[in-house]
Scaffold this motif. Structure first.
Motif, PDB file in Angstrom:
ATOM      1  N   MET A  33       0.831  -1.201   0.000  1.00  0.00           N
ATOM      2  CA  MET A  33       0.000   0.000   0.000  1.00  0.00           C
ATOM      3  C   MET A  33       0.865   1.250   0.000  1.00  0.00           C
ATOM      4  O   MET A  33       0.581   2.222  -0.716  1.00  0.00           O
ATOM      5  CB  MET A  33      -0.919   0.000   1.216  1.00  0.00           C
ATOM      6  CG  MET A  33      -1.986  -1.076   1.203  1.00  0.00           C
ATOM      7  SD  MET A  33      -3.128  -0.926  -0.198  1.00  0.00           S
ATOM      8  CE  MET A  33      -3.908   0.628   0.181  1.00  0.00           C
ATOM      9  N   ALA A  34       1.940   1.231   0.783  1.00  0.00           N
ATOM     10  CA  ALA A  34       2.873   2.365   0.763  1.00  0.00           C
ATOM     11  C   ALA A  34       3.516   2.493  -0.613  1.00  0.00           C
ATOM     12  O   ALA A  34       3.717   3.603  -1.128  1.00  0.00           O
ATOM     13  CB  ALA A  34       3.936   2.190   1.843  1.00  0.00           C
ATOM     14  N   GLY A  35       3.845   1.341  -1.236  1.00  0.00           N
ATOM     15  CA  GLY A  35       4.425   1.363  -2.576  1.00  0.00           C
ATOM     16  C   GLY A  35       3.473   1.894  -3.626  1.00  0.00           C
ATOM     17  O   GLY A  35       3.900   2.533  -4.596  1.00  0.00           O
ATOM     18  N   VAL A  36       2.177   1.628  -3.461  1.00  0.00           N
ATOM     19  CA  VAL A  36       1.177   2.155  -4.396  1.00  0.00           C
ATOM     20  C   VAL A  36       1.170   3.677  -4.357  1.00  0.00           C
ATOM     21  O   VAL A  36       1.146   4.355  -5.393  1.00  0.00           O
ATOM     22  CB  VAL A  36      -0.219   1.592  -4.064  1.00  0.00           C
ATOM     23  CG1 VAL A  36      -1.303   2.338  -4.841  1.00  0.00           C
ATOM     24  CG2 VAL A  36      -0.286   0.104  -4.379  1.00  0.00           C
ATOM     25  N   LEU A 369       8.658   0.359  -4.313  1.00  0.00           N
ATOM     26  CA  LEU A 369       9.072  -0.043  -2.970  1.00  0.00           C
ATOM     27  C   LEU A 369      10.423   0.602  -2.670  1.00  0.00           C
ATOM     28  O   LEU A 369      11.462   0.179  -3.188  1.00  0.00           O
ATOM     29  CB  LEU A 369       9.172  -1.569  -2.872  1.00  0.00           C
ATOM     30  CG  LEU A 369       7.878  -2.344  -3.169  1.00  0.00           C
ATOM     31  CD1 LEU A 369       8.143  -3.842  -3.146  1.00  0.00           C
ATOM     32  CD2 LEU A 369       6.789  -1.984  -2.162  1.00  0.00           C
ATOM     33  N   GLU A 370      10.409   1.628  -1.844  1.00  0.00           N
ATOM     34  CA  GLU A 370      11.628   2.353  -1.530  1.00  0.00           C
ATOM     35  C   GLU A 370      12.299   1.772  -0.294  1.00  0.00           C
ATOM     36  O   GLU A 370      11.615   1.370   0.662  1.00  0.00           O
ATOM     37  CB  GLU A 370      11.324   3.829  -1.310  1.00  0.00           C
ATOM     38  CG  GLU A 370      10.866   4.556  -2.573  1.00  0.00           C
ATOM     39  CD  GLU A 370      10.771   6.050  -2.367  1.00  0.00           C
ATOM     40  OE1 GLU A 370      10.802   6.476  -1.188  1.00  0.00           O
ATOM     41  OE2 GLU A 370      10.681   6.780  -3.365  1.00  0.00           O
ATOM     42  N   PRO A 371      13.651   1.730  -0.265  1.00  0.00           N
ATOM     43  CA  PRO A 371      14.357   1.231   0.923  1.00  0.00           C
ATOM     44  C   PRO A 371      14.021   2.015   2.181  1.00  0.00           C
ATOM     45  O   PRO A 371      13.939   1.448   3.269  1.00  0.00           O
ATOM     46  CB  PRO A 371      15.835   1.387   0.533  1.00  0.00           C
ATOM     47  CG  PRO A 371      15.843   1.374  -0.962  1.00  0.00           C
ATOM     48  CD  PRO A 371      14.566   2.035  -1.373  1.00  0.00           C
ATOM     49  N   GLY A 372      13.822   3.319   2.040  1.00  0.00           N
ATOM     50  CA  GLY A 372      13.476   4.135   3.207  1.00  0.00           C
ATOM     51  C   GLY A 372      12.160   3.710   3.825  1.00  0.00           C
ATOM     52  O   GLY A 372      12.024   3.670   5.055  1.00  0.00           O
ATOM     53  N   ASP A 373      11.182   3.389   2.980  1.00  0.00           N
ATOM     54  CA  ASP A 373       9.898   2.916   3.496  1.00  0.00           C
ATOM     55  C   ASP A 373      10.057   1.565   4.197  1.00  0.00           C
ATOM     56  O   ASP A 373       9.390   1.295   5.195  1.00  0.00           O
ATOM     57  CB  ASP A 373       8.887   2.789   2.358  1.00  0.00           C
ATOM     58  CG  ASP A 373       8.414   4.139   1.855  1.00  0.00           C
ATOM     59  OD1 ASP A 373       8.538   5.116   2.609  1.00  0.00           O
ATOM     60  OD2 ASP A 373       7.946   4.213   0.704  1.00  0.00           O
TER      61      ASP A 373
END
Length: 407
Positions: A33-36, A369-373
């Motif tokens: 969901m964060a990646g979306v 999909l970010e590494p920080g997330d």
């Protein structure tokens, strides 16, 4: 007491691992969901980057061309081209619609392609609005019936597609040219796009022609040229959605935008302003909705961890009573429970991150999909696990050592 927690986990490793996998799938959904959301922001930024524009000139008092409808006369670019600081100016139109491959006309199982059709001037690469690079084929060189498509559309080089009534041949393929909603772009010549944007069906054209003919002000006796001129104007579209402007390096965008607003009475947006429109306004509702999902998933994850840790703790009441009987301190017992919760969280995070990485490419829209997330997600999971273990710790500390002796 790390070994004590480890021994307890190994004693019931199957149940513990199965619970970690279930929690991990839930964490994977959260990361997705964060990646979306990140993908939506990246799509908006890619749209601005790929446009090649420094300024967006649109209809006055509108936030077009992406967030609102905008209409400009197609001669506007000529006025802009001669202004100080302007290097290039090009008309552009945007139309989101279903694009139908010609092969699917008779194929019942084939599907249309949802795409943003972009009308650009066939001036070659480097002009604003043109795709900045191709992965196959060539750019549009003719004024009609050629198209360049994003590979996400599924269209192939040389394939024919229907846009409104016309058939176009795909002469080039590009990548990551998408709208703010993630729809792949299909580029066609500007004149064709103008016609497609306001094309009427045959019946509507016949009815409009009849109404015009019956209007004495437009069809005066003895002046057939007036009637023909009116019909020609009704069937043509001299408008575009925006003019994309490139300015000289080192020139302040606001210094170029100010006279355009003042003298041409148009709205002009810089890159920062257009990014604010797309991210802070256009996708703001979707962002809030995704944020609500993340909050709900975090609460559900905390509830699951709390329930599992509490269940595991209640299943070894006698063992905890024995530890108290032999003089084990409360903080040692609490640390054991916290370590088990953290181990459960680590297993869940590894499973979730792996699952999200594998299923993200299968989503129809871009998932970034970010590494920080991922790091923030790991910290949140560990924090949730610690907080969720409080209930089990309180129950463990209330255990009477006498229960180790009693039946």
């Amino acid at each position: 007491m790390i070994s004590l927690a480890g021994r307890d986990i190994l004693h019931g490793w199957g149940k513990f691992l199965f619970t970690g996998v279930g929690l991990g799938l839930l964490i994977g959904v959260t990361l997705t969901m964060a990646g979306v959301y990140r993908g939506m922001v990246d799509d908006a930024q890619a749209l601005l980057n790929n446009s090649g524009a420094d300024l967006w000139v649109v209809q006055q008092d509108t936030q077009g061309p992406y967030a609102e409808a905008s209409s400009l006369h197609d001669s506007t670019w000529q006025h802009l081209r001669g202004m100080d600081g302007v290097v290039r100016a090009a008309n552009v139109t945007y139309l989101t619609m279903q694009v139908r491959p010609t092969a699917s006309v008779s194929a019942a199982h084939a599907k249309d392609v949802r795409a943003m059709v972009v009308g650009v001037s066939p001036d070659g690469p480097g002009y604003p609005g043109q795709p900045p690079y191709l992965v196959a084929g060539r750019h549009i060189t003719r004024s009609h019936y050629e198209a360049v498509a994003d590979v996400a559309s599924g269209l192939a080089l040389g394939e024919s597609i229907h846009i409104r009534r016309q058939v176009y041949t795909v002469v080039g393929l590009t990548r990551r040219m998408v709208s703010s909603g993630g729809d792949p772009m299909v580029f066609i010549p500007l004149k064709d796009a103008q016609e497609a944007q306001f094309l009427k069906d045959n019946e509507a054209i016949v009815q409009q022609r009849a109404r015009t003919k019956q209007n004495p002000a437009l069809n005066r006796p003895g002046l057939p040229g007036v009637f023909d001129a009116v019909l020609a104007s009704q069937n043509s579209n001299p408008f575009v959605n925006a003019v994309l402007v490139q300015i000289q390096p080192g020139v302040d965008p606001e210094a170029v935008a100010a006279p355009i607003r003042r003298w041409l009475h148009l709205s002009v947006y810089t890159r920062a302003q257009m990014e604010d429109i797309l991210v802070a306004k256009l996708i703001a509702t979707s962002a809030r909705q995704i944020g609500m999902f993340l909050v709900i998933l975090a609460i559900v994850s905390a509830a699951i961890v709390a329930f599992i840790i509490y269940t595991l703790t209640m299943g070894k009441i006698r063992e905890i009573a024995v530890l108290k009987l032999i003089g084990t301190k409360n903080r040692t017992i609490a640390a054991m429970i916290v370590q088990q919760a953290l181990a459960l969280g680590l297993i869940g995070f590894v499973v979730g991150k792996t699952a999200a990485t594998f299923w993200a490419p299968a989503f129809p829209k871009y998932v970034l999909l970010e590494p920080g997330d991922a790091l923030r997600g790991l910290a949140a999971v560990l924090l949730i696990c610690v907080l969720a273990s409080v209930l089990a710790i309180r129950a463990a500390l209330k255990v009477d050592p006498a229960e180790a002796i009693g039946g």
